[in-house]
Design a protein around this motif. Sequence first.
Motif, mmCIF file in Angstrom:
data_model
loop_
_atom_site.group_PDB
_atom_site.id
_atom_site.type_symbol
_atom_site.label_atom_id
_atom_site.label_comp_id
_atom_site.label_asym_id
_atom_site.label_seq_id
_atom_site.Cartn_x
_atom_site.Cartn_y
_atom_site.Cartn_z
ATOM 1 N N LEU A 220 48.928 69.607 17.960
ATOM 2 C CA LEU A 220 50.689 69.613 17.620
ATOM 3 C C LEU A 220 51.179 68.864 18.730
ATOM 4 O O LEU A 220 52.191 68.322 18.248
ATOM 5 N N ALA A 221 50.989 68.651 19.984
ATOM 6 C CA ALA A 221 51.564 68.164 20.899
ATOM 7 C C ALA A 221 51.504 66.439 21.011
ATOM 8 O O ALA A 221 51.948 65.991 22.207
ATOM 9 N N LEU A 222 50.838 65.955 20.040
ATOM 10 C CA LEU A 222 50.456 64.495 20.224
ATOM 11 C C LEU A 222 51.340 63.557 19.468
ATOM 12 O O LEU A 222 52.141 62.702 20.322
ATOM 13 N N ASP A 223 51.148 63.573 18.292
ATOM 14 C CA ASP A 223 51.957 62.524 17.652
ATOM 15 C C ASP A 223 52.514 63.540 16.316
ATOM 16 O O ASP A 223 51.885 64.144 15.675
ATOM 17 N N ASP A 224 53.724 63.155 16.069
ATOM 18 C CA ASP A 224 54.393 63.709 14.954
ATOM 19 C C ASP A 224 54.450 62.896 13.491
ATOM 20 O O ASP A 224 55.171 63.134 12.708
ATOM 21 N N GLU B 188 53.557 65.234 10.756
ATOM 22 C CA GLU B 188 54.375 66.005 10.510
ATOM 23 C C GLU B 188 55.649 65.674 9.833
ATOM 24 O O GLU B 188 56.212 66.492 8.859
#
Length: 183
Positions: A76-80, A83
């Motif tokens: 979740l915290a890397l690349d959006d 998303e």
Amino acid sequence: MPTPIPANARNPLRTFRFRIRMNTSAAGQYVAGVRTVSGLSVHVSPFEVWEGGNNLHRYAQPHKVNWEPIVMEQGLALDDTLERWALAVLEFARTGKAPGEAVKRDVFIDLWDGFAHPTEVPAPGPEARIRSFYVHNAWVSKYHALPKLDAMAGEVALLSLELTHEGWEPVPKPPASKPASPA
């Protein structure tokens, strides 16, 4: 006597060296932090025919092709990028209008040669790439924004996507360049 294998030998059978590239522009961009990709499979249904008057023997021909959805997991915290793609598909389904992001995208799954140390990054050239798969017109059909949250577990939070697509095909590898011969 068998030849000893050096400790730092490359192993092309490793499965943890892959990258996901999406064609949203002329040059595709790699998506960071994709942990798993599964479901690159196809099922071909038979079409059965019996010869007139002979019910003992059937003839089967390939008929309908069913491309299985591809499932991807990403931290979740890397690349959006994934998303934003999922949210663009939701916006399109809700309003019927295509937002600024493309809803259907071409996806490339690149497999790279296994390197001796996990921190080594494959060379960007096509020489280190073992195989690539081209996924036609993929779109997000299932989106899990958050995993099960458990304060007592030591797990990593992963976003999960299921991609429906119109088929995939292997991309032929460019021929290897020959080394220059000494003059």
